[in-house]
Design an enzyme around this catalytic site. Structure first.
Site, PDB file in Angstrom:
ATOM      1  N   ARG A  37       0.390  -0.942   0.253  1.00  0.00           N
ATOM      2  CA  ARG A  37      -0.042  -0.013  -0.066  1.00  0.00           C
ATOM      3  C   ARG A  37       0.426   1.297  -0.156  1.00  0.00           C
ATOM      4  O   ARG A  37       0.496   1.920   0.628  1.00  0.00           O
ATOM      5  CB  ARG A  37      -1.020   0.303   0.782  1.00  0.00           C
ATOM      6  N   ARG A  41      -3.799   6.137   0.446  1.00  0.00           N
ATOM      7  CA  ARG A  41      -4.875   7.170   1.157  1.00  0.00           C
ATOM      8  C   ARG A  41      -3.570   7.426   2.248  1.00  0.00           C
ATOM      9  O   ARG A  41      -3.762   9.034   2.430  1.00  0.00           O
ATOM     10  CB  ARG A  41      -5.548   6.762   2.472  1.00  0.00           C
ATOM     11  N   ARG A  50      -7.952  10.077  -5.668  1.00  0.00           N
ATOM     12  CA  ARG A  50      -9.020   9.263  -5.312  1.00  0.00           C
ATOM     13  C   ARG A  50     -10.548   9.939  -5.610  1.00  0.00           C
ATOM     14  O   ARG A  50     -11.641   9.718  -5.541  1.00  0.00           O
ATOM     15  CB  ARG A  50      -8.614   8.743  -4.255  1.00  0.00           C
ATOM     16  N   ASP A  87      -7.168  -3.731  -6.941  1.00  0.00           N
ATOM     17  CA  ASP A  87      -8.089  -4.451  -5.981  1.00  0.00           C
ATOM     18  C   ASP A  87      -8.153  -5.746  -6.198  1.00  0.00           C
ATOM     19  O   ASP A  87      -8.191  -6.028  -7.039  1.00  0.00           O
ATOM     20  CB  ASP A  87      -9.401  -3.843  -5.121  1.00  0.00           C
ATOM     21  N   TYR A 164     -14.294 -13.331   1.218  1.00  0.00           N
ATOM     22  CA  TYR A 164     -14.896 -11.812   0.253  1.00  0.00           C
ATOM     23  C   TYR A 164     -16.702 -12.407  -0.554  1.00  0.00           C
ATOM     24  O   TYR A 164     -17.468 -12.018  -0.082  1.00  0.00           O
ATOM     25  CB  TYR A 164     -14.339 -11.231  -0.473  1.00  0.00           C
TER      26      TYR A 164
END
Lengths: 370, 370
Positions: A37, A41, A50, A87, A164
């Site tokens: 990552r 963010r 974003r 992702d 998921y």
């Protein structure tokens, strides 16, 4: 051979091949470093892109924007690898599950897998069609990188994706997937089969499009018992390692496997035939190295929370991780998990600089120590 | 000795002493079983009492209600131990932090610890004053149990309590406590000192009030690096084991330590001098036993998610856990973590019955096998 000229060209144009050398356990000048990552963010420029994209999915699905955020940390820090911005859930999305991300809630699937009929309906997506946006991003990033550093492609592990897909999103107790695992293991295997085939096709398409290293993220392997890990996660990781194209246009494609919380199974992961094993921060690299010897390279493993420390302290903590691995080749410095959103970017700079500076003594005698 | 008559009385009135025998690694007829969070939201009668109490805190703070929910699972299932119904955060609450529970949000402290001044202000609560409601609950439960099965008292580990005290509640990335750990370790030690003294006083008060076994829950030890675990969690667990009263009114008080995710440090935990080590489901008990030998008893370790399986399957999974431990004394059957709220009560019955039934062959020759 037809591919010879391309191979020469690619090697010639890769200015920084520390990552590839470390993955082959060959001598390097300093320990290569990249961070899970590293595009994310914690970077204000990421947050701006974003916002411009409108949604996280749009960011992933627009090759120009995915390329832009992939390159952002490289403009700031002398990282030794780029990793595709995407992702892991793009694959189940392409299998028809309908992915969305709600702020604060995490990923959601509109059509989770709940029955054998749901599984039988799942296609193996053609990556150049349903996941074309990822392949276009890979091609664009390779072009923009222009051979400066290698590009890592990735996918989620079949077990992690299935988690998921069955839960319908993030989960606290994994009631559905574990219920399936314990009650209807054959049904879970049926799901894992089709996910594994999809992941293999997806990874092969990434390396064909230009990804020079492949990494598989087994984020949820660590919630399993040792028996269940071997049967429902490791077996499929091993199949991926055995099945993906390991030579593309004359270049070898190293594979990195990372099971978070999988320290107890390090030897088993190393035995899959992968090139490197990612290690989280709950195990010292000295112990990891003692256990896997020189069979694989090791990637890791600073506590991501170390980036909350003062910059000078981060240097000391990086020094400890480097000392844990010790001398010789085969170490790729990374965190034990992704950079947290609330980390200050100057802490990442402190870490990258410290790794390059402080790792020199460990490579002073360029021998391939075991 | 003055206490002799009481000792005789207590032993004479404990009808089911399997837990105490297993903790001493003495022969038993069947493997004792109790479950973490055996009193909890999966039971409709618990939810009814919780509603009547008005809030979770009121439930903890009203001895009659805490006693009532402690006994609820015992009325349903032939469990071999009761565990005090309470919360690990009652101790920091008594230290003045102002605990509340908001539905879905988890625990919140009104006055989290953020500075050295905050730490210097922290009192060591007198358990019979500020935590009188817990001691009253212990006395009431002992009275109601009337010697049928032993009562386990408990506390959170200093590291785990400090995590909540510094973060102000639950946390996803532990930014504040880890920042403290890496940047200001001396300040964190200062906090851990006062929390440890509070925990020791609290546990001693529980055993004085009638708790026959003490357990320390180190829920967050597993988020630490091996170095940090030894320095910031294990060292204080060891201090607790060395400091709590191990003899109360002539009876020995066994201590169980449980670090979730602490499988890698099993030998170190066993070396503290505790009587038993709790093991989560990410390690086979066969390996755990191989590693700690007969130094301690082992408590665990079925995956809590196994309770989502069909009852007959739960029996098979329990059989596997029993087989992993094998023959001989020193096994206390439990889950690797608490019972999940969405579990059906009949699954817990299936598990408890299976453990008692299927463990008989492992105790056929009542020798203390190592």
């Amino acid at each position: 051979m037809l591919n010879k000229p391309i191979q020469v060209l690619m090697i010639a144009t890769l200015h920084n091949d520390r990552l590839l050398r470390a993955l082959r356990r060959q001598p390097v000048d300093v320990t290569p470093v990249w961070l899970m990552r590293q595009a994310g963010r914690y970077l204000p420029e990421y947050r701006a892109t974003r916002t411009r994209a409108g949604s996280f999915m749009r960011l992933c699905q627009t090759p120009e924007l995915a390329c832009e955020v992939t390159l952002q940390p490289l403009a700031r820090f002398p990282l030794d690898a780029a990793i595709l911005f995407s992702d892991i859930l793009t694959v189940p999305d392409a299998m028809g599950l309908g992915l969305s991300f709600s702020d604060g809630e995490g990923p959601q699937f509109a059509r989770p897998v709940r029955s054998v009929a749901d599984i039988e309906r799942l296609p193996i997506p053609d990556p150049e069609t349903e996941l074309r946006y990822v392949m276009d991003a890979v091609r664009l990033i390779r072009q923009e990188l222009n051979g400066r550093i290698p590009l890592i492609g990735f996918a989620g592990s079949p077990w992690t994706l299935a988690t998921y897909m069955v839960e319908g999103g993030s989960s606290k107790d994994y009631a559905r997937i574990k219920g399936l695992l314990y009650d209807q293991p054959a049904m879970l295997h049926q799901l894992l089969e089709v996910v594994t085939e999809s992941v293999i096709a997806y990874l092969n398409a990434q390396s064909a499009a230009g990804a020079q290293v492949l990494m598989v993220f087994d984020t949820w392997g660590g919630i399993l018992t040792p028996r269940a890990y071997r049967e429902f996660s490791l077996a499929y990781l091993a199949r991926i390692v055995a099945s993906v194209n390991r030579q593309v246009e004359g270049q070898s494609i190293p594979v990195i496997l990372f099971t978070k919380g999988g320290g107890a199974w390090l030897e088993d992961i190393a035995a899959t035939g992968c090139d490197a094993v990612g290690v989280d921060w709950t195990m010292d690299l000295s112990e990891a190295r003692r256990r896997v010897g020189d069979r694989v390279a090791l990637q890791g493993n600073l506590d991501p929370a170390a980036l909350y420390a003062a910059p000078e302290r981060i240097g000391e903590l990086a020094a400890q991780t480097l000392a844990d691995f010790g001398s010789g080749a085969g170490h790729i410095f990374n965190l034990g998990h992704g950079v947290q959103p609330s980390v200050e970017p100057d802490r990442v700079r402190a870490l990258v600089d410290a790794v390059h500076e402080l790792s020199k003594p460990y490579h002073a005698n360029p021998v391939d120590a075991g």
